[in-house]
Design an enzyme around this catalytic site. Structure first.
Site, PDB file in Angstrom:
ATOM      1  N   SER A 147       6.556  10.245  -5.371  1.00  0.00           N
ATOM      2  CA  SER A 147       7.151   9.924  -6.678  1.00  0.00           C
ATOM      3  C   SER A 147       7.269  11.218  -7.463  1.00  0.00           C
ATOM      4  O   SER A 147       6.459  12.144  -7.270  1.00  0.00           O
ATOM      5  CB  SER A 147       6.243   8.962  -7.447  1.00  0.00           C
ATOM      6  OG  SER A 147       6.632   8.890  -8.809  1.00  0.00           O
ATOM      7  N   TYR A 160      -2.050   6.496 -10.326  1.00  0.00           N
ATOM      8  CA  TYR A 160      -0.791   6.501  -9.566  1.00  0.00           C
ATOM      9  C   TYR A 160      -0.312   7.937  -9.336  1.00  0.00           C
ATOM     10  O   TYR A 160       0.002   8.332  -8.205  1.00  0.00           O
ATOM     11  CB  TYR A 160       0.263   5.694 -10.333  1.00  0.00           C
ATOM     12  CG  TYR A 160       1.587   5.586  -9.607  1.00  0.00           C
ATOM     13  CD1 TYR A 160       1.762   4.667  -8.580  1.00  0.00           C
ATOM     14  CD2 TYR A 160       2.666   6.396  -9.950  1.00  0.00           C
ATOM     15  CE1 TYR A 160       2.969   4.562  -7.913  1.00  0.00           C
ATOM     16  CE2 TYR A 160       3.876   6.301  -9.290  1.00  0.00           C
ATOM     17  CZ  TYR A 160       4.025   5.378  -8.263  1.00  0.00           C
ATOM     18  OH  TYR A 160       5.228   5.285  -7.601  1.00  0.00           O
TER      19      TYR A 160
HETATM   20  N1  LIG Z   1      10.467   1.781  -8.040  1.00  0.00           N
HETATM   21  C1  LIG Z   1      10.312   3.018  -8.454  1.00  0.00           C
HETATM   22  O1  LIG Z   1      10.767   3.413  -9.543  1.00  0.00           O
HETATM   23  C2  LIG Z   1       9.587   4.008  -7.621  1.00  0.00           C
HETATM   24  C3  LIG Z   1       9.641   5.352  -7.988  1.00  0.00           C
HETATM   25  C4  LIG Z   1       8.976   6.294  -7.228  1.00  0.00           C
HETATM   26  C5  LIG Z   1       8.273   5.888  -6.112  1.00  0.00           C
HETATM   27  N2  LIG Z   1       8.222   4.570  -5.783  1.00  0.00           N
HETATM   28  C6  LIG Z   1       7.439   4.198  -4.599  1.00  0.00           C
HETATM   29  O2  LIG Z   1       8.267   3.474  -3.711  1.00  0.00           O
HETATM   30  C7  LIG Z   1       7.457   2.553  -2.967  1.00  0.00           C
HETATM   31  C8  LIG Z   1       8.074   1.160  -3.068  1.00  0.00           C
HETATM   32  O3  LIG Z   1       8.088   0.759  -4.418  1.00  0.00           O
HETATM   33  P1  LIG Z   1       8.913  -0.499  -4.955  1.00  0.00           P
HETATM   34  O4  LIG Z   1       9.419  -0.120  -6.282  1.00  0.00           O
HETATM   35  O5  LIG Z   1       9.847  -0.976  -3.906  1.00  0.00           O
HETATM   36  O6  LIG Z   1       7.709  -1.528  -5.160  1.00  0.00           O
HETATM   37  P2  LIG Z   1       7.637  -3.104  -4.959  1.00  0.00           P
HETATM   38  O7  LIG Z   1       8.970  -3.734  -5.122  1.00  0.00           O
HETATM   39  O8  LIG Z   1       6.498  -3.547  -5.825  1.00  0.00           O
HETATM   40  O9  LIG Z   1       7.209  -3.229  -3.428  1.00  0.00           O
HETATM   41  C9  LIG Z   1       5.990  -2.722  -2.980  1.00  0.00           C
HETATM   42  C10 LIG Z   1       5.803  -3.106  -1.528  1.00  0.00           C
HETATM   43  O10 LIG Z   1       4.515  -2.605  -1.109  1.00  0.00           O
HETATM   44  C11 LIG Z   1       3.847  -3.643  -0.433  1.00  0.00           C
HETATM   45  N3  LIG Z   1       2.404  -3.469  -0.552  1.00  0.00           N
HETATM   46  C12 LIG Z   1       1.653  -3.362  -1.662  1.00  0.00           C
HETATM   47  N4  LIG Z   1       0.351  -3.260  -1.342  1.00  0.00           N
HETATM   48  C13 LIG Z   1       0.285  -3.300   0.022  1.00  0.00           C
HETATM   49  C14 LIG Z   1      -0.773  -3.268   0.957  1.00  0.00           C
HETATM   50  N5  LIG Z   1      -2.063  -3.168   0.573  1.00  0.00           N
HETATM   51  N6  LIG Z   1      -0.470  -3.324   2.269  1.00  0.00           N
HETATM   52  C15 LIG Z   1       0.809  -3.430   2.677  1.00  0.00           C
HETATM   53  N7  LIG Z   1       1.850  -3.480   1.850  1.00  0.00           N
HETATM   54  C16 LIG Z   1       1.589  -3.434   0.520  1.00  0.00           C
HETATM   55  C17 LIG Z   1       4.341  -4.930  -1.064  1.00  0.00           C
HETATM   56  O11 LIG Z   1       4.276  -5.995  -0.139  1.00  0.00           O
HETATM   57  P3  LIG Z   1       3.155  -7.159  -0.085  1.00  0.00           P
HETATM   58  O12 LIG Z   1       2.798  -7.491  -1.503  1.00  0.00           O
HETATM   59  O13 LIG Z   1       3.870  -8.267   0.653  1.00  0.00           O
HETATM   60  O14 LIG Z   1       2.033  -6.580   0.704  1.00  0.00           O
HETATM   61  C18 LIG Z   1       5.807  -4.598  -1.313  1.00  0.00           C
HETATM   62  O15 LIG Z   1       6.568  -4.884  -0.152  1.00  0.00           O
HETATM   63  C19 LIG Z   1       6.044   2.664  -3.550  1.00  0.00           C
HETATM   64  O16 LIG Z   1       5.272   3.542  -2.762  1.00  0.00           O
HETATM   65  C20 LIG Z   1       6.290   3.276  -4.915  1.00  0.00           C
HETATM   66  O17 LIG Z   1       5.172   3.970  -5.402  1.00  0.00           O
HETATM   67  C21 LIG Z   1       8.863   3.615  -6.511  1.00  0.00           C
END
Ligand SMILES: NC(=O)c1ccc[n+]([C@@H]2O[C@H](COP(=O)([O-])OP(=O)(O)OC[C@H]3O[C@@H](n4cnc5c(N)ncnc54)[C@H](OP(=O)(O)O)[C@@H]3O)[C@@H](O)[C@H]2O)c1
Length: 256
Positions: A147, A160
């Site tokens: 991130s 985070y």
């Molecule tokens: N959205 C943003 O603005 C943004 C920006 C920078 C970086 N990111 C990074 O991108 C990645 C995806 O983010 P997102 O925005 O798509 O989030 P999201 O929609 O909340 O999805 C998160 C995913 O992680 C899974 N997860 C959470 N805890 C887990 C665990 N203990 N074991 C296995 N799976 C787990 C969840 O699935 P389950 O609940 O089914 O396990 C879900 O599929 C993350 O690493 C986040 O930090 C996001």
């Protein structure tokens, strides 16, 4: 390979956190570009639905429940996928959770959940895959999703931001160690991408103020990450390892 340097035909990719948001998008994208895809996360029903959609649309997908925080769950899922799919050579370490609030108020359990998921979880899956690839030979490509909060400081996201900065550094360390096995380890550092993780925040005044600080004056969409992911997952990046690609609409360059 034809004319498409990003083609993933013949490769198998494991995506963590594939039940939602960016991970679900990545699984679909990798399948569209020729990879067999293994979707993993904790919510089985969602995984099976997305894998079913991919298979119906002519792709090839399998699903396995995996909690990245639990080494036994990682081993069960990865072992099963290697048995079912042969070999898995691309890993997208995408599972992650966020928690907000000022550092003085962060509860120990909250700190542990964020760091265990974002840092230890990514390590456990990468280590498990690296052991198998080192034994099997032939190398692979790992992509860690960090991130911009791991690159530059911001308030209210201590656990985070620290977990993502550590994951960026882990990317470099593992790139160094695993080059001998032909495993490349790179990262994508997204800026704000509209998903379940932050949708509510961007509807608030604070969220709208954040958007004003992004030079391109918009948050990203999951598809804005497609170019970086296909580059790092495919052989188009064969001479890249230990790199982080920032995809943020210029946010890291916002004026001080
Ligand atoms: N959205 C943003 O603005 C943004 C920006 C920078 C970086 N990111 C990074 O991108 C990645 C995806 O983010 P997102 O925005 O798509 O989030 P999201 O929609 O909340 O999805 C998160 C995913 O992680 C899974 N997860 C959470 N805890 C887990 C665990 N203990 N074991 C296995 N799976 C787990 C969840 O699935 P389950 O609940 O089914 O396990 C879900 O599929 C993350 O690493 C986040 O930090 C996001």
């Amino acid at each position: 390979m034809g004319g498409n340097v990003f083609d993933l035909s013949g490769k198998t990719a494991l995506v963590t956190g594939a039940s939602d948001g960016i991970g679900a998008h990545f699984a679909r994208l990798l399948a569209k570009n020729g990879a067999r895809v293994a979707l993993t996360a904790r919510r089985a029903e969602r995984l099976h639905k997305i894998a079913g959609d991919i298979n119906r649309q002519g792709g090839e997908a399998a699903a396995a429940v995996m909690d990245v925080c639990d080494a036994a769950s990682v081993e069960d899922a990865v072992a099963g996928l290697w048995t079912d799919l042969g070999r898995v050579d691309v890993l997208v370490n995408n599972a992650g959770i966020a928690a907000g609030g000022m550092a003085v108020g962060v509860a120990e359990a909250e700190w542990d959940a964020v760091v265990d998921t974002n840092l230890k979880g990514a390590f456990l899956v990468a280590q498990n895959m690296a052991r198998r690839l080192a034994a099997a030979g032939g190398g692979g490509s790992f992509v860690n999703i960090t991130s911009i909060l791991g690159e530059r400081a911001a308030g209210n996201v201590a656990a985070y931001a620290a977990s993502k900065a550590a994951l960026a550094h882990l990317t470099r360390v593992l790139a160094l160690e695993w080059a001998r096995h032909g495993i490349r380890v790179n990262a994508i550092a997204p800026g704000y991408i509209g998903t379940a993780m932050n949708r509510q925040f961007f509807a608030t005044e604070a969220g709208r103020n954040t958007i004003k600080k992004i030079p391109q004056r918009r948050i990203g969409e999951p598809r804005d990450l497609d170019g970086a992911l296909l580059l790092l997952a495919s052989d188009a990046s064969s001479y890249m390892t230990g790199s982080t690609i920032v995809v943020d609409g210029g946010h890291l360059q916002s004026s001080l």
